[in-house]
Design an enzyme around this catalytic site. Sequence first.
Site, PDB file in Angstrom:
ATOM      1  N   GLN A  78     -84.254 -68.336  78.751  1.00 30.39           N
ATOM      2  CA  GLN A  78     -84.340 -67.156  79.620  1.00 30.39           C
ATOM      3  C   GLN A  78     -85.749 -67.035  80.208  1.00 30.39           C
ATOM      4  O   GLN A  78     -86.579 -66.284  79.711  1.00 30.39           O
ATOM      5  CB  GLN A  78     -84.009 -65.916  78.774  1.00 30.39           C
ATOM      6  CG  GLN A  78     -83.968 -64.626  79.523  1.00 30.39           C
ATOM      7  CD  GLN A  78     -82.645 -64.387  80.179  1.00 30.39           C
ATOM      8  OE1 GLN A  78     -81.609 -64.609  79.577  1.00 30.39           O
ATOM      9  NE2 GLN A  78     -82.666 -63.951  81.410  1.00 30.39           N
ATOM     10  N   PHE A  79     -86.028 -67.763  81.278  1.00 28.85           N
ATOM     11  CA  PHE A  79     -87.364 -67.725  81.872  1.00 28.85           C
ATOM     12  C   PHE A  79     -87.712 -66.350  82.417  1.00 28.85           C
ATOM     13  O   PHE A  79     -88.885 -65.992  82.538  1.00 28.85           O
ATOM     14  CB  PHE A  79     -87.524 -68.797  82.955  1.00 28.85           C
ATOM     15  CG  PHE A  79     -86.887 -68.450  84.272  1.00 28.85           C
ATOM     16  CD1 PHE A  79     -87.632 -67.839  85.276  1.00 28.85           C
ATOM     17  CD2 PHE A  79     -85.549 -68.735  84.505  1.00 28.85           C
ATOM     18  CE1 PHE A  79     -87.048 -67.528  86.496  1.00 28.85           C
ATOM     19  CE2 PHE A  79     -84.961 -68.428  85.718  1.00 28.85           C
ATOM     20  CZ  PHE A  79     -85.706 -67.810  86.713  1.00 28.85           C
ATOM     21  N   THR A  80     -86.705 -65.518  82.713  1.00 24.50           N
ATOM     22  CA  THR A  80     -86.978 -64.200  83.284  1.00 24.50           C
ATOM     23  C   THR A  80     -87.649 -63.253  82.285  1.00 24.50           C
ATOM     24  O   THR A  80     -88.094 -62.170  82.678  1.00 24.50           O
ATOM     25  CB  THR A  80     -85.693 -63.552  83.842  1.00 24.50           C
ATOM     26  OG1 THR A  80     -84.745 -63.404  82.796  1.00 24.50           O
ATOM     27  CG2 THR A  80     -85.104 -64.386  84.975  1.00 24.50           C
TER      28      THR A  80
END
Length: 148
Positions: A78-80
């Site tokens: 989950q890069f966000t």
Amino acid sequence: MRVVLQRVKQANVSIAHEVVGEIQAGYLLLVGFENSDGETQIDYLVHKIVNLRVFEDENQKMNLNIRQVKGSILSISQFTLYADTKHGNRPSFIGAGDPEHAKTCYQQFNAKLMAAGIPTATGEFGADMQVSLLNDGPVTILFDTEKA
């Protein structure tokens, strides 16, 4: 390294309407990395997550860890989690790790969870995924190695 941990009764992840990972009771982990993350941060959070006592004992006290309840983990990249929303209305993701570095860290993180004896299902790094869960409690814990 950042992790959002949710205690779940069940969770699954789908890609193009096909379930690629699912668990029953345990943790859903949303996992993000930055370029400075490496083995030290991974080891630290694996230890914290595996030993975290948030499952209820016979007295309904959060006193048991995931091993003690024979739980599983669903780990989702989950890069966000590194979204910067300080300026404007469109988040910046410049703080997120380079995709190749983050992918390597994500694979190492999952391998270490499995090596610790926790059954671990995953999504697919970089894919458009749909995640479903039944949050238990709800119990949601945030980990950030910058604040450790």
